[in-house]
Design an enzyme around this catalytic site. Structure first.
Site, PDB file in Angstrom:
ATOM      1  N   GLY A  46       1.095  -1.611   0.039  1.00  0.00           N
ATOM      2  CA  GLY A  46      -0.206  -0.111   0.347  1.00  0.00           C
ATOM      3  C   GLY A  46       0.571   1.395   0.094  1.00  0.00           C
ATOM      4  O   GLY A  46       2.342   1.411  -0.758  1.00  0.00           O
ATOM      5  N   THR A  84      -9.787   1.708  12.331  1.00  0.00           N
ATOM      6  CA  THR A  84     -10.546   1.319  12.904  1.00  0.00           C
ATOM      7  C   THR A  84     -11.415   0.178  13.202  1.00  0.00           C
ATOM      8  O   THR A  84     -11.944  -0.243  11.710  1.00  0.00           O
ATOM      9  CB  THR A  84     -11.547   3.052  13.030  1.00  0.00           C
ATOM     10  OG1 THR A  84      -9.706   4.104  12.622  1.00  0.00           O
ATOM     11  CG2 THR A  84     -12.352   3.151  14.544  1.00  0.00           C
ATOM     12  N   ALA A 124       5.346  11.122   5.095  1.00  0.00           N
ATOM     13  CA  ALA A 124       3.368  11.624   5.270  1.00  0.00           C
ATOM     14  C   ALA A 124       3.267  11.723   3.799  1.00  0.00           C
ATOM     15  O   ALA A 124       4.525  11.762   2.971  1.00  0.00           O
ATOM     16  CB  ALA A 124       3.651  12.998   5.890  1.00  0.00           C
ATOM     17  N   CYS A 163      -4.572   8.283   8.789  1.00  0.00           N
ATOM     18  CA  CYS A 163      -3.871   7.997  10.121  1.00  0.00           C
ATOM     19  C   CYS A 163      -4.113   8.602  11.178  1.00  0.00           C
ATOM     20  O   CYS A 163      -4.248   8.058  12.625  1.00  0.00           O
ATOM     21  CB  CYS A 163      -2.633   8.043  10.279  1.00  0.00           C
ATOM     22  SG  CYS A 163      -1.611   7.283   8.930  1.00  0.00           S
ATOM     23  N   LYS A 193      -5.149  15.516   1.130  1.00  0.00           N
ATOM     24  CA  LYS A 193      -3.994  17.402   1.315  1.00  0.00           C
ATOM     25  C   LYS A 193      -3.231  16.617  -0.609  1.00  0.00           C
ATOM     26  O   LYS A 193      -3.385  15.700  -1.620  1.00  0.00           O
ATOM     27  CB  LYS A 193      -2.619  17.111   1.657  1.00  0.00           C
ATOM     28  CG  LYS A 193      -1.840  15.459   1.461  1.00  0.00           C
ATOM     29  CD  LYS A 193      -0.991  15.416   3.072  1.00  0.00           C
ATOM     30  CE  LYS A 193      -0.105  15.062   2.808  1.00  0.00           C
ATOM     31  NZ  LYS A 193       1.311  14.694   3.622  1.00  0.00           N
TER      32      LYS A 193
HETATM   33  P1  NAD Z   1      -2.737   0.362   3.101  1.00  0.00           P
HETATM   34  O1  NAD Z   1      -4.206   0.038   2.713  1.00  0.00           O
HETATM   35  O2  NAD Z   1      -2.532   1.729   1.352  1.00  0.00           O
HETATM   36  O3  NAD Z   1      -2.112  -1.166   1.910  1.00  0.00           O
HETATM   37  C1  NAD Z   1      -2.467  -2.165   3.029  1.00  0.00           C
HETATM   38  C2  NAD Z   1      -1.666  -3.413   2.311  1.00  0.00           C
HETATM   39  O4  NAD Z   1      -1.949  -4.889   2.879  1.00  0.00           O
HETATM   40  C3  NAD Z   1      -3.477  -3.846   1.150  1.00  0.00           C
HETATM   41  O5  NAD Z   1      -2.876  -3.366  -0.095  1.00  0.00           O
HETATM   42  C4  NAD Z   1      -3.990  -4.865   1.139  1.00  0.00           C
HETATM   43  O6  NAD Z   1      -4.251  -5.732   0.429  1.00  0.00           O
HETATM   44  C5  NAD Z   1      -3.005  -5.818   2.521  1.00  0.00           C
HETATM   45  N1  NAD Z   1      -2.729  -7.258   2.792  1.00  0.00           N
HETATM   46  C6  NAD Z   1      -3.558  -6.669   3.729  1.00  0.00           C
HETATM   47  N2  NAD Z   1      -4.143  -8.043   4.767  1.00  0.00           N
HETATM   48  C7  NAD Z   1      -2.917  -9.036   3.926  1.00  0.00           C
HETATM   49  C8  NAD Z   1      -2.372  -9.574   4.302  1.00  0.00           C
HETATM   50  N3  NAD Z   1      -2.938 -10.699   5.397  1.00  0.00           N
HETATM   51  N4  NAD Z   1      -1.706  -9.972   3.053  1.00  0.00           N
HETATM   52  C9  NAD Z   1      -0.852  -9.280   2.058  1.00  0.00           C
HETATM   53  N5  NAD Z   1      -1.899  -8.470   2.349  1.00  0.00           N
HETATM   54  C10 NAD Z   1      -2.430  -7.630   2.893  1.00  0.00           C
HETATM   55  O7  NAD Z   1      -2.652   1.133   3.590  1.00  0.00           O
HETATM   56  P2  NAD Z   1      -1.330   2.055   4.010  1.00  0.00           P
HETATM   57  O8  NAD Z   1      -1.396   3.411   4.222  1.00  0.00           O
HETATM   58  O9  NAD Z   1       0.400   1.957   3.642  1.00  0.00           O
HETATM   59  O10 NAD Z   1      -1.036   1.486   5.648  1.00  0.00           O
HETATM   60  C11 NAD Z   1      -0.142   0.474   6.097  1.00  0.00           C
HETATM   61  C12 NAD Z   1      -0.199   0.198   8.098  1.00  0.00           C
HETATM   62  O11 NAD Z   1       1.606   1.457   7.802  1.00  0.00           O
HETATM   63  C13 NAD Z   1      -1.477   1.198   8.453  1.00  0.00           C
HETATM   64  O12 NAD Z   1      -0.779   0.784   9.679  1.00  0.00           O
HETATM   65  C14 NAD Z   1      -0.420   2.701   8.946  1.00  0.00           C
HETATM   66  O13 NAD Z   1      -1.216   3.394  10.143  1.00  0.00           O
HETATM   67  C15 NAD Z   1       0.574   2.565   9.064  1.00  0.00           C
HETATM   68  N6  NAD Z   1       1.252   4.229   8.267  1.00  0.00           N
HETATM   69  C16 NAD Z   1       0.335   4.351   7.099  1.00  0.00           C
HETATM   70  C17 NAD Z   1       1.032   6.207   6.848  1.00  0.00           C
HETATM   71  C18 NAD Z   1       0.440   6.630   5.515  1.00  0.00           C
HETATM   72  O14 NAD Z   1       0.976   7.399   5.173  1.00  0.00           O
HETATM   73  N7  NAD Z   1      -0.841   5.912   4.455  1.00  0.00           N
HETATM   74  C19 NAD Z   1       2.133   6.517   7.489  1.00  0.00           C
HETATM   75  C20 NAD Z   1       2.985   5.947   8.365  1.00  0.00           C
HETATM   76  C21 NAD Z   1       2.366   4.581   9.068  1.00  0.00           C
HETATM   77  C1  UGA Z   2       0.751  12.374   9.145  1.00  0.00           C
HETATM   78  C2  UGA Z   2       2.004  12.177   9.350  1.00  0.00           C
HETATM   79  O1  UGA Z   2       2.358  13.769   9.119  1.00  0.00           O
HETATM   80  C3  UGA Z   2       3.274  11.164   9.042  1.00  0.00           C
HETATM   81  O2  UGA Z   2       4.794  11.425   9.964  1.00  0.00           O
HETATM   82  C4  UGA Z   2       2.631  10.027   9.849  1.00  0.00           C
HETATM   83  O3  UGA Z   2       3.645   8.787   8.958  1.00  0.00           O
HETATM   84  C5  UGA Z   2       1.389   9.633   8.818  1.00  0.00           C
HETATM   85  O4  UGA Z   2       0.383  10.618   9.280  1.00  0.00           O
HETATM   86  C6  UGA Z   2       0.882   8.450   9.154  1.00  0.00           C
HETATM   87  O5  UGA Z   2       1.258   7.386  10.856  1.00  0.00           O
HETATM   88  O6  UGA Z   2       0.252   7.580   8.170  1.00  0.00           O
HETATM   89  P1  UGA Z   2      -0.028  11.695   6.554  1.00  0.00           P
HETATM   90  O7  UGA Z   2      -1.840  11.910   6.812  1.00  0.00           O
HETATM   91  O8  UGA Z   2       0.061  11.292   5.256  1.00  0.00           O
HETATM   92  O9  UGA Z   2       1.357  11.951   7.759  1.00  0.00           O
HETATM   93  O10 UGA Z   2      -0.056  14.123   5.967  1.00  0.00           O
HETATM   94  P2  UGA Z   2       0.202  15.541   6.941  1.00  0.00           P
HETATM   95  O11 UGA Z   2       0.853  15.956   5.603  1.00  0.00           O
HETATM   96  O12 UGA Z   2       0.045  15.083   8.074  1.00  0.00           O
HETATM   97  O13 UGA Z   2      -1.112  15.866   6.858  1.00  0.00           O
HETATM   98  C7  UGA Z   2      -2.608  14.763   7.920  1.00  0.00           C
HETATM   99  C8  UGA Z   2      -3.775  16.086   7.598  1.00  0.00           C
HETATM  100  O14 UGA Z   2      -3.439  17.460   8.313  1.00  0.00           O
HETATM  101  C9  UGA Z   2      -3.699  16.956   6.305  1.00  0.00           C
HETATM  102  O15 UGA Z   2      -5.526  16.914   6.029  1.00  0.00           O
HETATM  103  C10 UGA Z   2      -3.488  18.557   5.961  1.00  0.00           C
HETATM  104  O16 UGA Z   2      -4.111  19.070   4.472  1.00  0.00           O
HETATM  105  C11 UGA Z   2      -3.364  18.276   7.433  1.00  0.00           C
HETATM  106  N1  UGA Z   2      -2.603  19.342   7.988  1.00  0.00           N
HETATM  107  C12 UGA Z   2      -1.521  19.067   7.958  1.00  0.00           C
HETATM  108  C13 UGA Z   2      -2.921  20.829   8.057  1.00  0.00           C
HETATM  109  O17 UGA Z   2      -4.656  21.267   8.326  1.00  0.00           O
HETATM  110  N2  UGA Z   2      -2.486  21.466   8.428  1.00  0.00           N
HETATM  111  C14 UGA Z   2      -1.060  21.591   8.768  1.00  0.00           C
HETATM  112  O18 UGA Z   2      -0.167  22.872   9.046  1.00  0.00           O
HETATM  113  C15 UGA Z   2      -0.626  20.366   8.524  1.00  0.00           C
END
Ligand code: NAD
Ligand code: UGA
Length: 463
Positions: free
Chosen positions: A12, A95, A165, A277, A340
Site C-alpha cells: 500500500g 479503526t 507523510a 492515520c 492533501k
Molecule cells: P494500505 O491500505 O494502503 O495498504 C495495506 C495493504 O495491505 C493493502 O494493499 C492490503 O491488500 C494488504 N493486505 C492486508 N492484509 C494482507 C495479507 N494478509 N496479506 C497480504 N496483503 C495484505 O495501508 P497503508 O496506508 O500502506 O498503511 C499501512 C500501515 O502503515 C497502517 O498501519 C498505517 O497506519 C501505517 N502508516 C501509514 C502511513 C501513510 O501515510 N499511509 C504512514 C505511516 C504509517
Molecule cells: C501523517 C504524519 O505527518 C506522518 O508523519 C505519519 O507517518 C502519517 O501521518 C501516518 O502515520 O500515516 P499524512 O497523514 O500522510 O502524514 O499527512 P500530513 O502531512 O501529516 O497531513 C495530515 C492532514 O493534516 C492533512 O489533511 C493536512 O492537510 C492537514 N494539515 C497538516 C493541516 O491542516 N495543517 C497543517 O499545518 C498540516
C-alpha cells in the site's frame, strides 16, 4: 547477521514506497513486496510507471530504478515469506467497525492473519518487523502466535514504525528526520535490531537511527501522530476565534511559529485534517488510555478529534449560511477531494464530510481533483452510509476539466491545496459563474484580494 532477502506483506501507501527506497539504497538485498490484492500488484508491475497504484512525486523514478533488479511485486505471499530472512508487516490497521472498541480501537485482524500465515509457512528463523502503526504491546500478541506453532522456528519481533507523510513520501524516506527501531533487550533481540540498523545505515546517518525497547517504539508512533494532529486542531480552534475577532490566523500562526520552541511547521489552519492515520491513531490512543482506566488522558486526546469534526461541519455550515441559508438545487463546485496535495489518497478527507453535509442540504456537488478517480469519490461517500449509492450518484458529479466543473456554479469550495488551482484564469471562471459568485477557501490557498478584485465574495478559513 546480514539480511539478504526481505519480504514485505502489504503493497500500500507505506509498503510500496518504503520497500522501493530500501531496494534502491541496498542493491544487494532482494526485496519482494506481496499483497493479496491482485489489481494493486498488477499496477505496481505496470510497464507504464504513470499507472503505479500510489501517486507520490518521484516514486516512479525510484521504482523504475530497482524493479526487476532487486525489487519485486508479487501475489505469491507464501513463497516470499519462505524465502525471506526479514519480513515487514505493512498491512492496514483501520479503526474497528464492529464489536468491542467499535469506532475507536485498531482492527488487528490483518496483523493476526499475517502472523498466522508466517507461522504456517516459515521453515527457517526470521526477523519480523512491525511497519504498520499498532497499539502498544501488539508485539507481545504477534510473538505469542508465532511462538506457539511448535515447528521450532525462532522469531525476533521488531517495531519499526513509519513516519513518512503522503505527498512527500520519497523525500521523507530518503532523508528521514529519524528511523525508530524497537526490539527485545536480549542478546538475540539486540542482534536483530542491529540487522535492521544495517539495512537503514546504507543511507541514513547513524545518529538518526534511534533504537529503543519494543513498547517505547510502538507507543512513540501513535503519540507522534497525536502531537502533530493536536497542533492542527489547536490552530483550527484559533481560526474560529480569528474569524469573530478580525485577527488573521495566518498572521497569528506566523507570530506563534517564530518562537523556536514552537516552530513554524504544521500550523496551517485548514478545513480539518484528514488522511488514513491521524484520526485512526488518536482514536486508538484514546481507546488504549480508556482500557487502562485513564479517563482524563482519554478525554484530553479525544478533544483533538472533536475539534477536527467541528471544523469540517463549521465549514459546510458557513457555506450554507453565507448563501442565504439555502443551497438546495445550487451547483457547488469543489476544487480537490484528496486529503492533501500531491497524493491520490482520500481516506478521511475533509472534502467527503463537507460534501455529505451539503448533499443533505440538497446541493448539486461537482468535483474536480487532478488525481482522484470518480469511483473513489463515490465509494468514499457510500462508506459514510448516509444515503443510498444511487442518491450519491445523483447528488455528486465528477468532472475531469476544472473549468467545466466551475462553469455555472454558485460557489467554489477549495478543499485540497493543489498548486495548479493557483494558476487558473480566475476572471474567466468568474465570468462563467452565477452571481454573486462565492469562493470558500478551506486551505487559504488563493490570493484573497486578487479574487475580490475580480468580483468574488471570498471566505478564507481563519480570516
Ligand atoms: P494500505 O491500505 O494502503 O495498504 C495495506 C495493504 O495491505 C493493502 O494493499 C492490503 O491488500 C494488504 N493486505 C492486508 N492484509 C494482507 C495479507 N494478509 N496479506 C497480504 N496483503 C495484505 O495501508 P497503508 O496506508 O500502506 O498503511 C499501512 C500501515 O502503515 C497502517 O498501519 C498505517 O497506519 C501505517 N502508516 C501509514 C502511513 C501513510 O501515510 N499511509 C504512514 C505511516 C504509517
Ligand atoms: C501523517 C504524519 O505527518 C506522518 O508523519 C505519519 O507517518 C502519517 O501521518 C501516518 O502515520 O500515516 P499524512 O497523514 O500522510 O502524514 O499527512 P500530513 O502531512 O501529516 O497531513 C495530515 C492532514 O493534516 C492533512 O489533511 C493536512 O492537510 C492537514 N494539515 C497538516 C493541516 O491542516 N495543517 C497543517 O499545518 C498540516
Amino acid at each position: 547477521m546480514k539480511v539478504k532477502n526481505i519480504c514485505c506483506i502489504g503493497a500500500g501507501y507505506v509498503g510500496g514506497p518504503t520497500m522501493a527506497v530500501i531496494a534502491q539504497k541496498n542493491p544487494n538485498i532482494n526485496v519482494t513486496v506481496v499483497d493479496l490484492n491482485e489489481k494493486r500488484i498488477a499496477a505496481w508491475n505496470d510497464d507504464n510507471l504513470d499507472n503505479l497504484p500510489v501517486y507520490e512525486p518521484g516514486l516512479d523514478a525510484v521504482v523504475g530504478e530497482s524493479r526487476g533488479r532487486n525489487l519485486f511485486f508479487s501475489t505469491a505471499v507464501d513463497a516470499a515469506i519462505d524465502a525471506a530472512d526479514m519480513i515487514f508487516i505493512s498491512v492496514n490497521t483501520p479503526t474497528k467497525t464492529y464489536g468491542v472498541g467499535k469506532g475507536m480501537a485498531a482492527d488487528l485482524k490483518y496483523i493476526e492473519l499475517c502472523a498466522r500465515q508466517i507461522a504456517r509457512v516459515s521453515k527457517s528463523d526470521k526477523i519480523i518487523v512491525e511497519k504498520s502503526t499498532l497499539p502498544v504491546r501488539t508485539a507481545e500478541a504477534v510473538k505469542n502466535i508465532l511462538d506457539n506453532t511448535g515447528n521450532g522456528v525462532k522469531y525476533q519481533i521488531l517495531s519499526n514504525p513509519e513516519f513518512l507523510a503522503e505527498g512527500t513520501a520519497v523525500e521523507d524516506l530518503q532523508a528521514p528526520d529519524r528511523v525508530l527501531i524497537g526490539g527485545e533487550q536480549t542478546p538475540e533481540g539486540l542482534e536483530a535490531i542491529q540487522a535492521l540498523v544495517d539495512v537503514y545505515a546504507s543511507w541514513v546517518p547513524k545518529a538518526q537511527i534511534i533504537t529503543t525497547n519494543l513498547w517505547s517504539s510502538e507507543l512513540s508512533k501513535l503519540t507522534a501522530n497525536a502531537f502533530l494532529a493536536q497542533r492542527v486542531s489547536s490552530i483550527n480552534a484559533l481560526s474560529e476565534l480569528c474569524e469573530v475577532t478580525g485577527a488573521n490566523v495566518d498572521e497569528v500562526a506566523n507570530a506563534i511559529g517564530k518562537d523556536s520552541r514552537i516552530g513554524p511547521k504544521f500550523l496551517k489552519a485548514s478545513v480539518g485534517f484528514g488522511g488514513s492515520c491521524f484520526q485512526k491513531d488518536i482514536l486508538n490512543l484514546v481507546y488504549i488510555a480508556k482500557s487502562y482506566g485513564l479517563d482524563a488522558v482519554a478525554d484530553y486526546w479525544e478533544q483533538v478529534i472533536i475539534m477536527n469534526d467541528h471544523q469540517k461541519h463549521r465549514f459546510a455550515a458557513n457555506m450554507v449560511r453565507t448563501m442565504y441559508n439555502t443551497v438546495s438545487g445550487k451547483k457547488l463546485a469543489f476544487l480537490g477531494w484528496a486529503f492533501k496535495k500531491d497524493t491520490n489518497d482520500t481516506r478521511e478527507s475533509a472534502a467527503i464530510y463537507v460534501a455529505d453535509k451539503l448533499i443533505d442540504e440538497q446541493a448539486n456537488v461537482v468535483v474536480y481533483d487532478p488525481k482522484v478517480t470518480d469511483q473513489q469519490m463515490y465509494s468514499d461517500l457510500d462508506y459514510l452510509q448516509t444515503r443510498s449509492s444511487e442518491a450519491n450518484q445523483n447528488a455528486l458529479t465528477v468532472e475531469n476539466d476544472p473549468y467545466k466543473a466551475l462553469e455555472g456554479a454558485h460557489a467554489i469550495a477549495v478543499l485540497t491545496e493543489w498548486d495548479e488551482f493557483k494558476t487558473y484564469d480566475w476572471q474567466r471562471i468568474y465570468d462563467n459563474m452565477h452571481k454573486p459568485a462565492f469562493v470558500f477557501d478551506g486551505r487559504s490557498l488563493l490570493d484573497k484580494s486578487a479574487l475580490e478584485q475580480v468580483g468574488f465574495q471570498v471566505y478564507v478559513i481563519g480570516q
